[in-house]
Motif scaffolding. Structure first.
Motif, mmCIF file in Angstrom:
data_model
loop_
_atom_site.group_PDB
_atom_site.id
_atom_site.type_symbol
_atom_site.label_atom_id
_atom_site.label_comp_id
_atom_site.label_asym_id
_atom_site.label_seq_id
_atom_site.Cartn_x
_atom_site.Cartn_y
_atom_site.Cartn_z
ATOM 1 N N PRO A 194 14.127 -65.426 119.019
ATOM 2 C CA PRO A 194 13.503 -66.678 118.580
ATOM 3 C C PRO A 194 12.029 -66.807 118.908
ATOM 4 O O PRO A 194 11.310 -67.572 118.256
ATOM 5 N N TYR A 195 11.533 -66.054 119.882
ATOM 6 C CA TYR A 195 10.128 -66.154 120.265
ATOM 7 C C TYR A 195 9.220 -65.334 119.349
ATOM 8 O O TYR A 195 7.996 -65.473 119.406
ATOM 9 N N GLU A 196 9.796 -64.497 118.523
ATOM 10 C CA GLU A 196 8.990 -63.643 117.661
ATOM 11 C C GLU A 196 8.166 -64.467 116.670
ATOM 12 O O GLU A 196 7.094 -64.056 116.244
ATOM 13 N N TYR A 197 8.666 -65.652 116.317
ATOM 14 C CA TYR A 197 7.931 -66.534 115.410
ATOM 15 C C TYR A 197 6.579 -66.922 116.004
ATOM 16 O O TYR A 197 5.558 -66.957 115.291
ATOM 17 N N PHE A 198 6.545 -67.207 117.312
ATOM 18 C CA PHE A 198 5.299 -67.654 117.945
ATOM 19 C C PHE A 198 4.276 -66.528 118.016
ATOM 20 O O PHE A 198 3.082 -66.755 117.825
ATOM 21 N N SER A 199 4.754 -65.331 118.286
ATOM 22 C CA SER A 199 3.816 -64.214 118.357
ATOM 23 C C SER A 199 3.238 -63.894 116.987
ATOM 24 O O SER A 199 2.072 -63.513 116.866
ATOM 25 N N GLU A 200 4.034 -64.088 115.929
ATOM 26 C CA GLU A 200 3.562 -63.779 114.576
ATOM 27 C C GLU A 200 2.741 -64.917 113.977
ATOM 28 O O GLU A 200 1.648 -64.708 113.453
#
Length: 382
Positions: free
Chosen positions: A212-218
């Motif tokens: 779920p944190y991949e959205y913030f990094s992208e």
């Protein structure tokens, strides 16, 4: 968890600190938010900030479910506790959280309400079974970590046919809060908060995983490193964040590999999906109304929803004007910037939720003496 001592080794801490000092570019500042209150306490308890270069700053986030519960929801809980023939069950750290007019659940209990501290949601199930002529309400709070046990309690109450059990649901979601912070005016428009990356929560991530944190990094180009709660975990995460910033990467990395996987605990996720659904919006202390940031009980289990059974009217009550908890939870202010910190507001006489909670930033600074620290506040740009 076994092998805790290995993650508190002072010799290893000095080596990681040396690596951080070598990696940190002295020509630029680094600002990292530890979202979870457990990390805040680890940083204060073990003096992690004292091992960091002066240009590496830690910002305390809203990762304390007790701290972010707004006064209106606490007032609702008090109203429920004062209802005839009701037993209100809740975790111990909720009892002293201030509501309006200086009251709280503990004072309400002293006034005659039947409020009982429990260690798990299943304790509330047991109490309901032992008191068939009373309405037993479980005041459920917490992030994704404590949501599955609440789902289990509702399913068990249904299986046992406990018609006198219900849940006042206040479960909130980590990714929604992080997204709200990143889109807040303080960061995107006003420039009040410099934020270069996140230390991701530990226990929450064991449930939801790292995906779920991949959205913030992208989407926001902010690196995230999920870390355990021990001091070496936190220091290693800080080093990993610095290395990402230096190489202009914005990725999700997992320092806490001994407990967190990419996809998390699928069984726990299925239980939550079976019992709960998203609310359209929910009020957070300090963050205001955040869309799709909390859970409510599905209509299938409406018989166990205290909000429907007791027709709870939503209340919006402002915080104490002297309290800076809201700004501290957003990362805009530091505990030491609150004028009543350590004077009018102490753990024995908490004015705000950040001082009373076992995971609150103010409680951490008071307990471990960080309020005497000479380093200036680091949340705002210099």
């Amino acid at each position: 968890m076994k092998y805790v001592d290995e993650f508190r080794d002072g010799t290893v801490a000095k080596k990681i600190a040396a690596n951080i000092a070598r990696a940190a570019d002295p020509r630029r500042p680094y600002h990292f938010m530890e979202f979870c209150g457990g990390h805040t306490h680890a940083i204060s308890r073990y003096g992690v900030t004292d091992l960091l270069p002066d240009n590496v700053h830690m910002i305390h986030g809203p990762g304390c479910p007790v701290c972010v519960l707004p006064i209106g929801r606490i007032e609702n809980a008090i109203q429920l506790a004062q209802t005839p023939d009701v037993i209100l069950c809740t975790y111990g750290d909720m009892l002293r959280v201030p509501a309006s007019h200086g009251t709280n659940l503990l004072k309400t209990k002293a006034g005659g309400a039947d409020i009982r501290m429990v260690y798990s949601s299943l304790d509330a199930i047991r109490i309901a079974g032992e008191n068939p002529h009373k309405e037993v309400i479980f005041l459920a709070i917490g992030f994704e970590t404590t949501t599955p046990p609440t789902a289990v309690a509702i399913l068990q109450a249904q299986a046992l046919g406990l018609a006198n059990f219900s849940v006042f649901c206040n479960h909130v979601l980590t990714p929604s809060a992080i997204s709200h912070i990143l889109q807040s005016p303080e960061i995107r428009e006003l420039g009040q908060v410099r934020l270069d990356g996140f230390i991701g929560p530990a226990h929450v991530s064991t449930v939801i995983g790292s995906q779920p944190y991949e959205y913030f990094s992208e989407e926001f180009q902010k690196p995230v490193v999920i870390a355990g709660f021990e001091p070496l975990d936190v220091m290693q995460a800080i080093l990993m964040l610095i290395q990402q910033i230096n190489t202009r990467r914005a990725e999700v990395e997992n320092e806490f590999t001994r407990a967190v996987s990419r996809h998390g605990n699928r069984k726990a996720q299925q239980l939550v999906a079976q019992v709960f659904e998203l609310r359209r919006t929910f009020e957070w202390r300090g963050l205001g109304w955040v869309p799709y940031s909390a859970l409510q009980i599905k209509a299938t289990f409406a018989d166990f929803d205290a909000e429907k059974r007791f027709k709870i009217a939503p209340l919006v009550i402002p915080d104490n004007k002297a309290c800076e908890c809201g700004a501290i939870l957003r990362g805009v202010k530091h505990p030491r910037e609150c004028k009543i910190f350590g004077t009018a507001c102490t753990p024995d006489n908490p004015i705000g939720s950040c001082m009373v909670s076992s995971e609150g930033a103010c409680a951490a600074y008071y307990r471990y003496g960080r309020f005497t620290e000479s380093r200036p506040p680091t949340t705002t740009q210099q």
